[in-house]
Enzyme design. Sequence first.
Site, PDB file in Angstrom:
ATOM      1  CE  LYS A   4      -4.236   0.525   4.017  1.00 39.61           C
ATOM      2  NZ  LYS A   4      -3.833   0.298   5.410  1.00 39.61           N
ATOM      3  CG  ASN A  19      -1.907  -1.136   1.200  1.00 41.53           C
ATOM      4  OD1 ASN A  19      -2.464  -1.467   0.154  1.00 41.53           O
ATOM      5  ND2 ASN A  19      -2.121  -1.762   2.354  1.00 41.53           N
TER       6      ASN A  19
END
Length: 377
Positions: A228, A39
């Site tokens: 992320k 991510n």
Amino acid sequence: MTALATWLAQQAAERESNGLARQLTSRESWDPLVDLAGNDYLGLARHPRVVAATAAAARQWGAGSTASRLVTGTLGLHAELEADLAAWCGQQRALVFSSGYLANLGAVAALADAETLIVSDAHVHASLVDGCRLARGRVRVVPHNDVSEMSAALASRPQPRALVVVESVYSVLGDVAPLPELAELCERYDATLLVDEAHALGVAGPQGRGLTASLPRRRLVVTATLSKALGAQGGAVLGPAAVVDHLTNAARTFVFDTALAPPAAAAAGAALAVLRTSPELVQDVRDCAAELAAAVGLPPPAGAVLSVPMPNPEAALRARAEAEAGGVRVGAFRPPSVPDGLSRLRITARAGLSPPGRSRAAAVLADVCSPAASPPR
């Protein structure tokens, strides 16, 4: 054999027979694969400014915060990060937690007492599901992105307060919530809208500010992760000052947890600074997502997540292995990690891939995700 051992063996056998057994696999720093499973959407986890800020914070403060935020764990790094996050997202205040999971868990549980109805989308992340389970309010789960069912739940509630729980970009399917319609419902029925922006912050919305950037603020609470697009670690809740003050006193995952480690807080702050001054990163990840989506026969996503259905768990694992053999790492999501019970390849676009590298990855994915490999969409 003890009763526990017998039960554990039965559970392991059942997972194995259903193709759902999982195991940990270590990566090395020299990993040659193109990572389209993680991510790190903007490629900031290894950005020189982020790495330098991380090292400097470790030298100044050490590896950990050593206490909860309400004892001695709150550092200037935390306050600065919270101010920067709030300003970037257009919110009044922010509160940093030691993970996005704990931010969601703490926010839902603290904002929903016994006189609150929680209306949750069926596809929300496990951290939000667990927050609903821990909260004292009544929980009503509605079908995914079903505005009419959400409206009916709010209109018929006897509770004086309501909390609507959704994600802006959903973490597995990659689709988006109907946020303007939900905001209007919350205004009409005097409810609070809690939106998890984990997969939108840094990727979607104007300049990567998220999909809540254009929503009215009065009834809005936003949660986000720092792990992320910002490439660090931690989570945050953003919203009105009264909400943040309440969470500071009532969110158990904040009150009783050791504060976010100084290196992680510094890394997130540095990543946010890079994001503010490098809008080309946001466009780059969007371009990458569009090219990968075209390769696997999907429309361009709102964020960076692409979801390709597979016939069964075994097919998902085979496709993942084939992609890896071609030099590309993708995720294979199987029950219970998929909200609709359908195994999928989860592909995450990221900034920083060279045009030739992006094209090679697209070619591998086009072959692995051919129509014969997946059921009709």
